[in-house]
Enzyme design. Sequence first.
Site, PDB file in Angstrom:
ATOM      1  N   VAL A 484       0.835  -1.202   0.000  1.00  0.00           N
ATOM      2  CA  VAL A 484       0.000   0.000   0.000  1.00  0.00           C
ATOM      3  C   VAL A 484       0.875   1.260   0.000  1.00  0.00           C
ATOM      4  CG1 VAL A 484      -1.695   1.316   1.316  1.00  0.00           C
ATOM      5  CG2 VAL A 484      -1.946  -1.146   1.106  1.00  0.00           C
ATOM      6  N   VAL A 617     -12.621   0.963   6.184  1.00  0.00           N
ATOM      7  CA  VAL A 617     -13.714   0.077   5.748  1.00  0.00           C
ATOM      8  C   VAL A 617     -13.847   0.230   4.235  1.00  0.00           C
ATOM      9  CG1 VAL A 617     -16.178  -0.486   5.935  1.00  0.00           C
ATOM     10  CG2 VAL A 617     -14.960   0.441   7.921  1.00  0.00           C
ATOM     11  N   LYS A 690     -13.976  -3.987  11.185  1.00  0.00           N
ATOM     12  CA  LYS A 690     -14.640  -3.069  10.256  1.00  0.00           C
ATOM     13  C   LYS A 690     -16.085  -2.805  10.675  1.00  0.00           C
ATOM     14  CE  LYS A 690     -11.802  -4.263   6.277  1.00  0.00           C
ATOM     15  NZ  LYS A 690     -11.658  -5.175   5.162  1.00  0.00           N
ATOM     16  N   GLY A 805      -6.895  -4.447  -2.215  1.00  0.00           N
ATOM     17  CA  GLY A 805      -5.866  -4.238  -3.236  1.00  0.00           C
ATOM     18  C   GLY A 805      -5.128  -2.955  -2.935  1.00  0.00           C
TER      19      GLY A 805
END
Length: 827
Positions: A484, A617, A690, A805
Amino acid sequence: MKVMKFGGSSLASAERFASVAHLIVAERDRLQGPPYVVLSAPAGVTNELCQMVTALNEGAVDGTDSATNTNAGINTLHSFQQRTSQLLNDSKPLLSDAVWMVAENQLKSLLNDLSDKVKGCQLLGSCPAPVATALSVAGEQFSVLLMQAHLSQLGCESAKLNPADFILVGDQDLVDVSESSVRFDALSLAPMVHLMPGFYGEDQQGQLHTLGRNGSDYSAAVLAVCTHAESCEIWTDVNGIYHADPRIVEGAQLIEHLSFREAIDLSYFGAKVLHPNTVLPLAQQNICCVIKNSQNPEAKGSMISNNRTSKKTVKAISNLSDVSMINVSGAGMKGMVGMAARVFDVISQAQISVVLISQTSSEYGISLCVSGAQAEQAVDVLNRCFELEIGLQLIKPIQCQNHLSVISVVGDSMYQHKGTASRFFAALAHAGVNVIAIAQDASEHSISAVVRSERIEDAVIVCDHYLFSKQARVDAFLIGCGTVGQALIGQIKKQQAWLKKKQIDLRVVGIANSKKQLLSEQGLDLSQWQQQLDSAPASLNAQALADWAQDQHLINPVVIDCTSSESVSQDYETYLAGGLHVVTANKKANTDSMSRYVALHQLAAEKQKQFLYETNVGAGLPVINNLQNLRRAGDELLQFEGILSGALSYIFGAIHQGMSLSEATAKAKSLGYTEPNPAEDLSGLDVARKVLLMAREAGLSLELSDVVLDAVVPDDLAQISEADAFMQALPSYDDAFSEKVKQAEANNQVLRYVASITDGQCRVAIQAVDSDHPLYDIQAGENALAMLTEYYQPKPFVIRGYGAGAEVTAAGLFGDLMRIDTLSREY
Ligand code: ADP
Ligand code: ASP
Ligand code: MG
């Protein structure tokens, strides 16, 4: 005819003397007639001379060895001799021998005179006031003699004008301008170039008296009034007056036109470019004042006059340093008639000038700011004045706070606009600068705040940003260089030039991983960061980073947490308290105890810092922000259901296409959908965090332990903390799991890992759903969130899209970063 004043910066070298001489000659040759010229001492010389006077006096004051002090005095005289001789010698190639020798003789006699005075002080053991003044103004005397030589070289005859012949200086270094004019008229000077040393005049007793440091500007204004000049030009080393001190604000803008009033306020509140007393006499006679750059004479400069100026609300920011605040307070002051009069009477009798006054409305106290140099005296005279009241405990002993500065915003049109003060104080709050006292002039042309000196630069820089600059500025510090973090760096690098065009200056000023930390206040070169980080020395320390950001006077420093680390998330309080915004993809802090969640948000609000976590989230999907917006509009979440894990979405999609649980997990891991250890996904804990955060954002007060959690795999598997070990153990559960899959398929259902909030209860579990269920189609890494709310019912508000992702998560973080400047301006 003009008066031209050249400051020390314009006279710092032989070449500058020569170019100033050219400017004077050019002015003489204009039709308006020869100018009157006022000269300062060459830059830095007066400082040394003042130190010499202090050294000569110190023996007398503190009883130290007078020989030591006198030696210090002699040394300074020696350095004055060296500096002036150097300027004369450097002028040699520019002057004829004859002209040079005249100047050399004049310098010799000036130095002899000074030497005699220093010796006299040596014998006396102190330096009496008139001698002190004569020594202090020697730099100006020198400038005049050397300028006469340079003018003479250009064939320009000039006469020396002695300010002591007409400038009458009274209390608090203020000139009696009308009496000075009368005296000037009596001099009946011939029309030619006159050179006058600035900085001093004569007092009522006929003794030399200075006009205070930087006073040559004031000398020029007085001369302009006496000569009925068309204008008074102040030649310095900058192109004019800038909207903020150019030494503090990079890219400060030149103000082409200021009113007299604005210039008075600005100089009074510290803009060093003009002595504070300069503008008033000019304003009274309506003589315009032009600030020009002697090294760039073509530049237009800044004009100060009565002409209408722009309607800009805040014209400029100024800062005045070395101020002390004196407090006269005590319960007995309430209702005591004439207290303020007594305070200011005694202060003015002591010739102390008051910078700023603020009084509490209950009359419980009066605070006044004076220059640091006069603070001790002020406390002393006030303590004596109120001795009786202090003895009776009606008033507390006078208190004094040192090392303060005043920041002011100035502008003639300010009074016509609402909200200037709130924007000013919001900016100060944004900078985390504590306001000690406030003053606004009754006609709302200026607002001032007293702050601690160590924060004045931050205060000026941040006020400049929020009151003047349209450009957004974000200084990002990235923690975590995994997939990330790397994706985010790549996106920033790609967008930086485009953002700049859109007036957004986004810099990455730091990158850290668990071992190293790389910093650059100018912004890192994002094509080189990896190698640089590998060879960087230090590792991350939250407090040190916050201190560093403050030292660099960064406007919107942001920490971006791209890790999932518990320990990094423990530092958010340090960052927020230290003045950094926090943007995070890491859920650990928000799903810690409810009390910490609340405290963290409160801290962010109190420090006026952003705490943004849209990616907590649904990765890049706009979930949190939408939920917050709905609630701001008065909506309430009634029920929630969704697939909140990209990894589990992929895995549950794949198992219905024939893969075993372990195969599907391995595939999801290789695609980067899972956490480094997929046990964290399959334990359901990540989804539980979450849904807990969704519930908290919806206003529920819940702990992680309140979430009813059915893991995808049995506990003994879910608790394996090492990724490889988990992947090895996972196939043991394949058969049992495929049974569940078969059973669902037999009922024309699919399995989904569903998070829900119903009746204030959070639940996370595998659910078999029919083909008409909204989550039936959600697979391949997609997330889906259905929110049934007061406004959105019976059909829920649905958000759907890839929720995992590196690129989408990084894009979500990027989105949060882009909101920082705008949100900060909204305070
Ligand atoms: P001089 O030697 O010509 O008298 P000064 O050093 O006294 O020059 O004043 C010029 C300096 O004032 C500039 O070099 C600049 O650094 C400083 N300054 C402070 N505030 C301002 C401002 N608002 N606009 C322009 N200059 C400023
Ligand atoms: N030379 C004096 C000073 O340095 C006066 C001036 O420069 O205006 O204060
Ligand atoms: Mg000056």
